[in-house]
Design a protein around this motif. Structure first.
Motif, short mmCIF file in Angstrom:
data_model
loop_
_atom_site.label_atom_id
_atom_site.label_comp_id
_atom_site.label_asym_id
_atom_site.label_seq_id
_atom_site.Cartn_x
_atom_site.Cartn_y
_atom_site.Cartn_z
N GLY A 26 0.80 -1.21 0.00
CA GLY A 26 0.00 0.00 0.00
C GLY A 26 0.84 1.27 0.00
O GLY A 26 2.03 1.25 -0.29
N LYS A 27 0.20 2.37 0.36
CA LYS A 27 0.85 3.68 0.32
C LYS A 27 2.04 3.77 1.27
O LYS A 27 3.07 4.38 0.95
N VAL A 28 1.90 3.19 2.46
CA VAL A 28 3.00 3.26 3.44
C VAL A 28 4.20 2.46 2.94
O VAL A 28 5.34 2.92 2.98
N ALA A 29 3.94 1.25 2.44
CA ALA A 29 5.02 0.42 1.89
C ALA A 29 5.69 1.13 0.71
O ALA A 29 6.92 1.10 0.56
N GLU A 30 4.87 1.77 -0.10
CA GLU A 30 5.39 2.52 -1.25
C GLU A 30 6.32 3.64 -0.80
O GLU A 30 7.40 3.84 -1.36
#
Length: 208
Positions: A26-30
């Motif tokens: 998701g956005k955090v991993a990205e």
């Protein structure tokens, strides 16, 4: 008043030969992937799904992507683990299965991990990390903006100049006090002009 304060030691870490695993797509991993790619190219991503942007980053940078749900074997040899799925239960399981040697960044609950990512400002060799210990990320961002004004983008050139000058000064045939005086002078009286920097470097080289 307030919870117990966890003491984190600011460190600059060499990631060469370190196994880095990002679990989540998701956005955090990205965001974590973007940050880590500035310092390390060999990274493994584990997630059955990725954001479109993250897929693009993985493809462009030839990142290893394990297109499956997390399993214990994924982190057996990891040195740094980013637990960044959108499922808190899975993130807790990642932490539970992590080897004792591994550093863990827990995106869902920072205090469950052993490391976290501060807000940073970088100008070439100059790195400044900003943290409020979880008290206020918004304040940390505000402080970064204030510091950003003090160190414009071209400050990188000045830092490179300082590095080159220091390397030459260390080799000069003069006593330590004189070397220290020279190093102190170019910090207290900074030389930002590129031509002036080149002239100063030439004058140092003539003394070698």
């Amino acid at each position: 008043m307030g919870g117990a304060i966890i003491a984190y030691l600011p460190l600059l870490v060499n990631l060469t030969n370190k196994e880095i695993i990002i679990i989540g797509g998701g956005k955090v991993a990205e965001r974590r992937l973007r940050q880590l790619l500035e310092y390390k190219q060999s990274i493994t991503v584990v997630s059955p799904t990725l954001t479109d942007t993250m897929k693009e980053i993985v493809t462009i940078n030839n990142i290893k992507w394990t297109n499956e749900p997390f399993k214990k074997e994924d982190v057996e040899n990891a040195d740094l683990i980013i637990a960044a799925t959108n499922n808190e239960g899975i993130n807790d399981e990642i932490i539970k299965q992590a080897p004792k040697k591994a550093w863990i960044n827990a995106a869902h609950h920072g205090e469950k991990g052993t490391v976290y990512f501060p807000i940073t400002l970088q100008r070439g060799r100059l790195q400044i990390a900003i943290s409020t210990g979880g008290a206020s990320p918004l304040l940390a961002k505000r402080i970064k903006k204030q510091i950003d004004l003090q160190f414009p983008d071209d400050y990188e050139t000045y830092i490179d100049f300082l590095f080159e000058a220091r390397e030459i000064i260390k080799k000069l045939d003069m006593d330590k006090k004189e070397k220290h005086r020279l190093l102190k002078d170019i910090v207290q009286n900074p030389i930002y002009d590129k031509k002036a920097q080149k002239t100063f470097i030439k004058s140092l080289k003539k003394q070698m």
